[in-house]
Design a protein around this motif. Structure first.
Motif, PDB file in Angstrom:
ATOM      1  N   VAL A   1      -4.212  79.729  25.634  1.00  0.00           N
ATOM      2  CA  VAL A   1      -4.911  78.500  26.011  1.00  0.00           C
ATOM      3  C   VAL A   1      -3.866  77.553  26.575  1.00  0.00           C
ATOM      4  O   VAL A   1      -2.767  77.429  26.026  1.00  0.00           O
ATOM      5  N   ALA A   2      -4.202  76.904  27.676  1.00  0.00           N
ATOM      6  CA  ALA A   2      -3.223  76.043  28.340  1.00  0.00           C
ATOM      7  C   ALA A   2      -3.790  74.658  28.595  1.00  0.00           C
ATOM      8  O   ALA A   2      -5.002  74.489  28.772  1.00  0.00           O
ATOM      9  N   PHE A   3      -2.898  73.674  28.618  1.00  0.00           N
ATOM     10  CA  PHE A   3      -3.248  72.303  28.972  1.00  0.00           C
ATOM     11  C   PHE A   3      -2.334  71.877  30.110  1.00  0.00           C
ATOM     12  O   PHE A   3      -1.162  71.583  29.899  1.00  0.00           O
ATOM     13  N   PRO A   4      -2.830  71.877  31.351  1.00  0.00           N
ATOM     14  CA  PRO A   4      -1.986  71.454  32.475  1.00  0.00           C
ATOM     15  C   PRO A   4      -1.895  69.932  32.547  1.00  0.00           C
ATOM     16  O   PRO A   4      -2.913  69.239  32.630  1.00  0.00           O
ATOM     17  N   MET A   5      -0.679  69.414  32.502  1.00  0.00           N
ATOM     18  CA  MET A   5      -0.472  67.983  32.671  1.00  0.00           C
ATOM     19  C   MET A   5      -0.583  67.637  34.149  1.00  0.00           C
ATOM     20  O   MET A   5      -0.398  68.502  35.021  1.00  0.00           O
ATOM     21  N   PRO A   6      -0.876  66.393  34.481  1.00  0.00           N
ATOM     22  CA  PRO A   6      -0.917  66.031  35.894  1.00  0.00           C
ATOM     23  C   PRO A   6       0.461  66.139  36.533  1.00  0.00           C
ATOM     24  O   PRO A   6       1.477  65.839  35.898  1.00  0.00           O
ATOM     25  N   ALA A   7       0.500  66.595  37.792  1.00  0.00           N
ATOM     26  CA  ALA A   7       1.769  66.703  38.506  1.00  0.00           C
ATOM     27  C   ALA A   7       2.347  65.313  38.771  1.00  0.00           C
ATOM     28  O   ALA A   7       1.605  64.356  39.009  1.00  0.00           O
ATOM     29  N   ILE A   8       3.656  65.216  38.707  1.00  0.00           N
ATOM     30  CA  ILE A   8       4.351  63.960  39.004  1.00  0.00           C
ATOM     31  C   ILE A   8       5.173  64.142  40.262  1.00  0.00           C
ATOM     32  O   ILE A   8       6.013  65.033  40.338  1.00  0.00           O
ATOM     33  N   GLU A   9       4.909  63.302  41.243  1.00  0.00           N
ATOM     34  CA  GLU A   9       5.613  63.387  42.510  1.00  0.00           C
ATOM     35  C   GLU A   9       6.676  62.302  42.601  1.00  0.00           C
ATOM     36  O   GLU A   9       6.472  61.176  42.144  1.00  0.00           O
ATOM     37  N   GLY A  10       7.818  62.649  43.208  1.00  0.00           N
ATOM     38  CA  GLY A  10       8.873  61.682  43.411  1.00  0.00           C
ATOM     39  C   GLY A  10       8.661  60.890  44.684  1.00  0.00           C
ATOM     40  O   GLY A  10       7.717  61.106  45.434  1.00  0.00           O
ATOM     41  N   GLY A  11       9.563  59.946  44.936  1.00  0.00           N
ATOM     42  CA  GLY A  11       9.490  59.118  46.139  1.00  0.00           C
ATOM     43  C   GLY A  11       9.934  57.708  45.835  1.00  0.00           C
ATOM     44  O   GLY A  11       9.723  57.211  44.717  1.00  0.00           O
ATOM     45  N   PRO A  12      10.540  57.025  46.797  1.00  0.00           N
ATOM     46  CA  PRO A  12      11.078  55.681  46.537  1.00  0.00           C
ATOM     47  C   PRO A  12      10.017  54.632  46.272  1.00  0.00           C
ATOM     48  O   PRO A  12      10.302  53.598  45.678  1.00  0.00           O
ATOM     49  N   GLU A  13       8.777  54.879  46.691  1.00  0.00           N
ATOM     50  CA  GLU A  13       7.720  53.883  46.532  1.00  0.00           C
ATOM     51  C   GLU A  13       6.622  54.350  45.583  1.00  0.00           C
ATOM     52  O   GLU A  13       5.546  53.772  45.552  1.00  0.00           O
ATOM     53  N   MET A  14       6.883  55.401  44.818  1.00  0.00           N
ATOM     54  CA  MET A  14       5.873  55.868  43.874  1.00  0.00           C
ATOM     55  C   MET A  14       5.658  54.815  42.787  1.00  0.00           C
ATOM     56  O   MET A  14       6.606  54.342  42.171  1.00  0.00           O
ATOM     57  N   ASN A  15       4.407  54.455  42.584  1.00  0.00           N
ATOM     58  CA  ASN A  15       4.068  53.442  41.589  1.00  0.00           C
ATOM     59  C   ASN A  15       2.923  53.974  40.746  1.00  0.00           C
ATOM     60  O   ASN A  15       1.761  53.685  40.972  1.00  0.00           O
ATOM     61  N   VAL A  16       3.289  54.821  39.783  1.00  0.00           N
ATOM     62  CA  VAL A  16       2.306  55.533  38.980  1.00  0.00           C
ATOM     63  C   VAL A  16       2.584  55.291  37.506  1.00  0.00           C
ATOM     64  O   VAL A  16       3.738  55.320  37.066  1.00  0.00           O
ATOM     65  N   ASP A  17       1.523  55.023  36.752  1.00  0.00           N
ATOM     66  CA  ASP A  17       1.643  54.953  35.303  1.00  0.00           C
ATOM     67  C   ASP A  17       1.692  56.376  34.771  1.00  0.00           C
ATOM     68  O   ASP A  17       0.680  57.050  34.663  1.00  0.00           O
TER      69      ASP A  17
ATOM     70  N   LEU B   1      -8.783  71.778  28.263  1.00  0.00           N
ATOM     71  CA  LEU B   1      -8.063  73.020  28.054  1.00  0.00           C
ATOM     72  C   LEU B   1      -8.515  74.086  29.054  1.00  0.00           C
ATOM     73  O   LEU B   1      -9.690  74.181  29.394  1.00  0.00           O
ATOM     74  N   VAL B   2      -7.572  74.893  29.503  1.00  0.00           N
ATOM     75  CA  VAL B   2      -7.851  75.974  30.432  1.00  0.00           C
ATOM     76  C   VAL B   2      -7.715  77.296  29.700  1.00  0.00           C
ATOM     77  O   VAL B   2      -6.705  77.555  29.041  1.00  0.00           O
ATOM     78  N   PHE B   3      -8.713  78.127  29.809  1.00  0.00           N
ATOM     79  CA  PHE B   3      -8.767  79.407  29.128  1.00  0.00           C
ATOM     80  C   PHE B   3      -8.469  80.495  30.142  1.00  0.00           C
ATOM     81  O   PHE B   3      -9.030  80.497  31.238  1.00  0.00           O
ATOM     82  N   THR B   4      -7.596  81.439  29.795  1.00  0.00           N
ATOM     83  CA  THR B   4      -7.214  82.465  30.755  1.00  0.00           C
ATOM     84  C   THR B   4      -8.165  83.660  30.771  1.00  0.00           C
ATOM     85  O   THR B   4      -8.018  84.546  31.584  1.00  0.00           O
ATOM     86  N   ARG B   5      -9.142  83.664  29.881  1.00  0.00           N
ATOM     87  CA  ARG B   5     -10.110  84.756  29.824  1.00  0.00           C
ATOM     88  C   ARG B   5     -11.447  84.179  29.402  1.00  0.00           C
ATOM     89  O   ARG B   5     -11.514  83.373  28.472  1.00  0.00           O
ATOM     90  N   SER B   6     -12.532  84.538  30.049  1.00  0.00           N
ATOM     91  CA  SER B   6     -13.776  83.809  29.830  1.00  0.00           C
ATOM     92  C   SER B   6     -15.001  84.685  29.647  1.00  0.00           C
ATOM     93  O   SER B   6     -16.111  84.244  29.852  1.00  0.00           O
ATOM     94  N   ASP B   7     -14.825  85.956  29.252  1.00  0.00           N
ATOM     95  CA  ASP B   7     -15.978  86.847  29.156  1.00  0.00           C
ATOM     96  C   ASP B   7     -16.551  86.970  27.750  1.00  0.00           C
ATOM     97  O   ASP B   7     -17.551  87.657  27.552  1.00  0.00           O
ATOM     98  N   SER B   8     -15.937  86.301  26.761  1.00  0.00           N
ATOM     99  CA  SER B   8     -16.412  86.453  25.389  1.00  0.00           C
ATOM    100  C   SER B   8     -16.529  85.128  24.633  1.00  0.00           C
ATOM    101  O   SER B   8     -17.408  84.985  23.783  1.00  0.00           O
ATOM    102  N   VAL B   9     -15.641  84.193  24.914  1.00  0.00           N
ATOM    103  CA  VAL B   9     -15.564  82.961  24.127  1.00  0.00           C
ATOM    104  C   VAL B   9     -16.343  81.849  24.816  1.00  0.00           C
ATOM    105  O   VAL B   9     -16.115  81.543  25.986  1.00  0.00           O
ATOM    106  N   THR B  10     -17.272  81.267  24.080  1.00  0.00           N
ATOM    107  CA  THR B  10     -18.070  80.170  24.606  1.00  0.00           C
ATOM    108  C   THR B  10     -17.615  78.850  24.000  1.00  0.00           C
ATOM    109  O   THR B  10     -17.043  78.817  22.899  1.00  0.00           O
TER     110      THR B  10
END
Length: 335
Positions: free
Chosen positions: A72-88, A32-41
């Motif tokens: 609070v945010a959860f960034p998913m991995p970026a998905i790239e296009g292309g004719p030969e992309m072979n990604v799970d 998880l990514v927190f947008t503010r970090s001066d108080s919460v541990t």
């Protein structure tokens, strides 16, 4: 960082994965990514990694005397296009392609989802939306929607670099086809409150992306531990002499039409934990390699085997300085 290679007995029962070509990449996801970090541990993080599930349990504390309202945010991995992309990339027909879920203090949260499409770092989200084309470049429904676009839109998208002409000859003549070339970036986020002086428990789950090959690949052409790929694996996965020997024996077995080993990889972006205030008070990493017949190597400090397939490391006042990368060697039947 102690180099750790964790091995178990080999058995010859698994079968080759049905990959479109020799190698499948994995997508890195993480915490998880927190947008503010001066108080919460982050008082505690308990992380479980396996080829089929990632589970993370957090305990946060607002150390201030005022409530903290934040995102609070959860960034998913970026998905790239292309004719030969072979990604799970999980269930690419679903916006929540890795099955992300989150619970806070026992209550499930329905996070917001933000998806944006980029071509050459230019935001093209509105262009796709206006054309009614789904955003995931790997989805079949996206491909089908592109083929239905009017000719003038196709010409425009070729110019923008959103698609390329990937027409092919199937033996009966040329078949018109186009491949999406954009990148999809997805973020889950939610608003939350950290009460003053109180703890908040957050749990999230998702299905990891697991990549792999149909053989072992980190030795050179002569089966020696040399070359750029070997150096990369040594740094990334902390492979040792025992792992080198496994790969050498596997290569010899494959050449003699005997059972051999294949690689699987998965990664977790641990360094997002540094976005919170201070170190992680108590960190626990548990790794499950799946089958007792598999071998696993990864970098860790003080790793202990706690079960037939599980390994664990713990730390206090932990600063995550690197992400976690797992290399699993799986047995396969001879072809």
């Amino acid at each position: 960082m102690i180099r750790t290679a964790l091995l178990s007995a080999l058995a010859l029962s698994a079968s080759l994965p049905a990959y479109a070509n020799d190698t499948t990449a994995e997508l890195k996801a993480g915490g998880l990514v927190f947008t503010r970090s001066d108080s919460v541990t982050m008082e505690e993080e308990s992380l479980f990694l396996s080829p089929t599930e990632v589970r993370v349990d957090y305990v946060f504390r607002n150390a201030s005397d005022k409530a903290v309202d934040t995102i609070v945010a959860f960034p998913m991995p970026a998905i790239e296009g292309g004719p030969e992309m072979n990604v799970d990339a999980g269930n690419v027909e679903d916006d929540n392609f890795m099955g992300f879920s989150v619970v806070q203090d026992g209550t499930p949260i329905s996070p917001e989802i933000q998806q944006r499409v980029y071509s050459a770092d230019i935001d093209m989200t509105g262009v796709l939306a206006d054309a009614g084309v789904p955003m995931n470049p790997m989805a079949e429904r996206t491909h089908a929607a592109i083929l239905k676009l009017p000719k003038e839109t196709i010409t425009d998208w070729l110019t923008r670099g959103l698609i390329i002409d990937s027409s092919y000859d199937d033996g009966t003549g040329m078949k018109l086809d186009y491949s999406p070339m954009w990148t999809l970036k997805t973020v889950y986020w939610w608003k939350t409150t950290f009460p003053a002086g109180k703890t908040v428990k957050v749990t999230h789950r998702y299905t990891p992306s697991v990549g792999g090959t149909v053989a072992t690949t980190f030795l050179d052409g002569d089966g020696k531990p040399e070359g750029e790929r070997y150096e990369e694996y040594k740094t990334k996965y902390c492979i040792d002499d025992a792992f080198v020997k496994l790969a050498q024996n596997s290569h010899d077995a494959m050449m003699n039409n005997k059972p051999f080993l294949i690689e699987n990889w998965m990664s977790y972006v641990l360094t997002t934990g540094a976005n919170w205030f201070g170190p992680i008070g108590k960190f626990t990493l548990t790794v499950d390699k799946g089958s007792p017949k598999n071998y696993i190597s990864f970098c860790g400090t003080g790793v202990k085997k706690i079960g037939p397939t599980t390994f664990q490391m713990t730390a206090t006042d932990f600063y995550p300085e690197r992400d976690i990368d797992l290399l699993i060697l799986k047995p396969t039947d001879a072809p």
